[in-house]
Design a protein around this motif. Structure first.
Motif, PDB file in Angstrom:
ATOM      1  N   THR A 125     -14.331 -81.293  32.883  1.00  0.00           N
ATOM      2  CA  THR A 125     -14.398 -82.746  32.815  1.00  0.00           C
ATOM      3  C   THR A 125     -12.996 -83.310  32.996  1.00  0.00           C
ATOM      4  N   ARG A 151     -16.562 -86.801  36.382  1.00  0.00           N
ATOM      5  CA  ARG A 151     -15.851 -88.070  36.224  1.00  0.00           C
ATOM      6  C   ARG A 151     -16.017 -88.665  34.824  1.00  0.00           C
ATOM      7  N   VAL A 152     -14.992 -89.367  34.403  1.00  0.00           N
ATOM      8  CA  VAL A 152     -15.054 -90.209  33.211  1.00  0.00           C
ATOM      9  C   VAL A 152     -15.232 -91.649  33.679  1.00  0.00           C
ATOM     10  N   ASP A 153     -16.233 -92.344  33.163  1.00  0.00           N
ATOM     11  CA  ASP A 153     -16.498 -93.712  33.622  1.00  0.00           C
ATOM     12  C   ASP A 153     -15.589 -94.706  32.904  1.00  0.00           C
ATOM     13  N   GLU A 154     -15.788 -95.994  33.222  1.00  0.00           N
ATOM     14  CA  GLU A 154     -14.892 -97.026  32.705  1.00  0.00           C
ATOM     15  C   GLU A 154     -15.017 -97.225  31.194  1.00  0.00           C
ATOM     16  N   THR A 155     -16.088 -96.711  30.587  1.00  0.00           N
ATOM     17  CA  THR A 155     -16.247 -96.831  29.131  1.00  0.00           C
ATOM     18  C   THR A 155     -15.645 -95.641  28.388  1.00  0.00           C
ATOM     19  N   ARG A 157     -16.830 -92.515  28.867  1.00  0.00           N
ATOM     20  CA  ARG A 157     -17.882 -91.514  28.725  1.00  0.00           C
ATOM     21  C   ARG A 157     -18.006 -90.705  30.015  1.00  0.00           C
ATOM     22  N   ASP A 159     -19.731 -89.320  33.255  1.00  0.00           N
ATOM     23  CA  ASP A 159     -20.739 -89.747  34.232  1.00  0.00           C
ATOM     24  C   ASP A 159     -21.709 -88.580  34.412  1.00  0.00           C
ATOM     25  N   ASP A 161     -24.623 -88.470  35.789  1.00  0.00           N
ATOM     26  CA  ASP A 161     -25.192 -88.351  37.137  1.00  0.00           C
ATOM     27  C   ASP A 161     -24.264 -87.506  38.007  1.00  0.00           C
ATOM     28  N   HIS A 162     -22.965 -87.722  37.844  1.00  0.00           N
ATOM     29  CA  HIS A 162     -21.993 -86.930  38.587  1.00  0.00           C
ATOM     30  C   HIS A 162     -22.034 -85.473  38.127  1.00  0.00           C
ATOM     31  N   LYS A 379      -5.396 -90.977  35.395  1.00  0.00           N
ATOM     32  CA  LYS A 379      -6.602 -91.730  35.762  1.00  0.00           C
ATOM     33  C   LYS A 379      -6.625 -93.092  35.072  1.00  0.00           C
TER      34      LYS A 379
END
Length: 414
Positions: A125, A151-155, A157, A159, A161-162, A379
């Motif tokens: 991750t 991926r780490v999303d904008e929150t 957490r 992703d 789905d990724h 990031k």
């Protein structure tokens, strides 16, 4: 019992077991908020280790005299106690190492060097600690394997789905942090492990920030390997734990060689001892194992559900108070069940190292830097962050002291 119905901790009574928290610098009592780096050690753990050295100190598995027998029993019982604490099947699945990092390296070298090759994927991750990221990155270079990052999303957490896109039939290992030491994010490790197993891959979970703070059952998670460190869970430094499913550990070659881990040695060849000893060569961390045993007893007497509830409450309070300041940038999820007991942030116009120095002037101990997650900070677009992390002996009032000290930083950098 729900988190809401748990009896709150008697923090005042708990603090009495930590004399270091009474220390003062320049007339100010220390406010220790650097628990993600290492927690403080209660008297019960210090006393257990002291008693061992005073009464039973001897090498294990090497002698038939009384002291060696006592030390051996204490060392073996520590494996049993840790196995029970994390839901392992028995001592055969609990290997003592120096720390989480060595546990990562043990599997990377014993399994990774022998099993990985060109065409194999290792899925990590973007929030991995360097203990995981650097280790698998370097093993991949040696073996020709490929490393992919969820991926780490904008929150803050993952992703997922990724994750489902990355984890496929070419995946050989999924290695993920249970709780991020920078974002505080509690990751869906059971789901990640299920995804790995669906594609015939193994899973390794870094539990350094999870086992100290919440109930963990490795059987429920179904991780193939799981690692954590004693010094982050009220125990001593110098001892870590690698959990591994027994059939997998049986198949692996040792990572280190020497005395204590062998069955038979000739001038031509050697065979290995039983689990877990085949992965514990040389004189092991005996006193530290005694201390870890005492730390597990101490934590279970409090109750891990209550430990988790207390940390979540403090993290939510700290997040809300910092967010209310208006000039503070926070990282990771808001307080709640998907955030562990830490908050990383930056104060506008003040570098994290400068802020930490100012907080130290108020005897508030926090951590500044990249927290061994440089790629994650890249990031996020920041060179460093300030991290406040909490444990069973911390209070709201200590968070208030941190918040009040921010005014000095603002004044200095105005």
């Amino acid at each position: 019992m729900s988190q809401q119905n748990l009896e709150p901790l008697d923090v005042a009574a708990i603090r009495e077991e930590f004399p270091i928290l009474e220390r003062e610098f320049n007339g100010q009592q220390v406010v220790y908020l650097d628990n993600a780096a290492t927690t403080q050690t209660p008297d019960a753990v210090v006393d257990a280790m002291s008693d061992y050295y005073r009464e039973s100190n001897a090498n294990v598995h090497r002698g038939i005299h009384h002291l060696s027998q006592e030390a051996s029993v204490a060392y073996e019982e520590a494996h049993d106690r840790v196995a029970e604490f994390i839901g392992a099947a028995g001592r055969e699945e609990v290997v003592f190492t120096k720390n989480t990092t060595e546990s990562e390296n043990l599997i990377a070298y014993s399994w990774g060097l022998n099993e990985l090759g060109p065409g194999d994927d290792v899925v990590l991750t973007e929030m991995e600690h360097h203990a995981s990221l650097v280790t698998w990155q370097q093993i991949a270079k040696r073996t020709g394997a490929n490393v992919e990052y969820i991926r780490v999303d904008e929150t803050g957490r993952l992703d997922m789905d990724h994750a489902r896109e990355l984890i496929g039939d070419d995946t050989a290992m999924v290695s993920a942090v249970h709780v991020s030491n920078t974002l505080g994010t509690v990751n869906p490790v059971s789901e990640l492990t299920d995804l790995a197993h669906e594609h015939g891959a193994l899973s390794f979970i870094d539990g350094a920030q999870a086992v100290p703070n919440r109930p963990v059952d490795v059987g429920e998670i179904d991780a193939d390997f799981y690692a954590f460190s004693g010094h982050k869970m009220a125990g001593p430094t110098g001892i870590g734990v690698l959990y591994g499913k027994e059939h997998l550990l049986e198949e692996l070659e040792p990572y280190l060689y020497g005395g204590g881990m062998i069955r038979k040695v000739t001038f031509e060849d050697s065979t290995w001892g039983e689990l877990p000893w085949k992965f514990e060569p040389g004189t092991p961390p005996i006193a530290e194992a005694v201390g870890l045993h005492a730390a597990v007893d101490w934590l279970e007497e409090i109750g891990m559900e209550r430990v988790q509830a207390h940390e979540e409450e403090l993290a939510a309070y700290a997040y809300d108070q910092l967010a209310a300041e208006g000039d503070v940038e926070l990282y990771g999820p808001e307080g709640g069940p998907d955030r562990g007991g830490l908050v990383s942030f930056n104060l506008e116009g003040v570098h994290a190292h400068d802020l930490t120095s100012i907080l130290n002037d108020h005897t508030v101990a926090v951590r500044a830097g990249d927290h061994c997650t440089q790629p994650l900070h890249d990031k996020l677009g920041v060179p460093a962050s300030t991290r406040a992390s909490f444990y069973v002996y911390n209070t709201r009032e200590e968070i208030d002291t941190l918040i009040a000290a921010l005014d000095d930083a603002r004044a200095l950098f105005a």
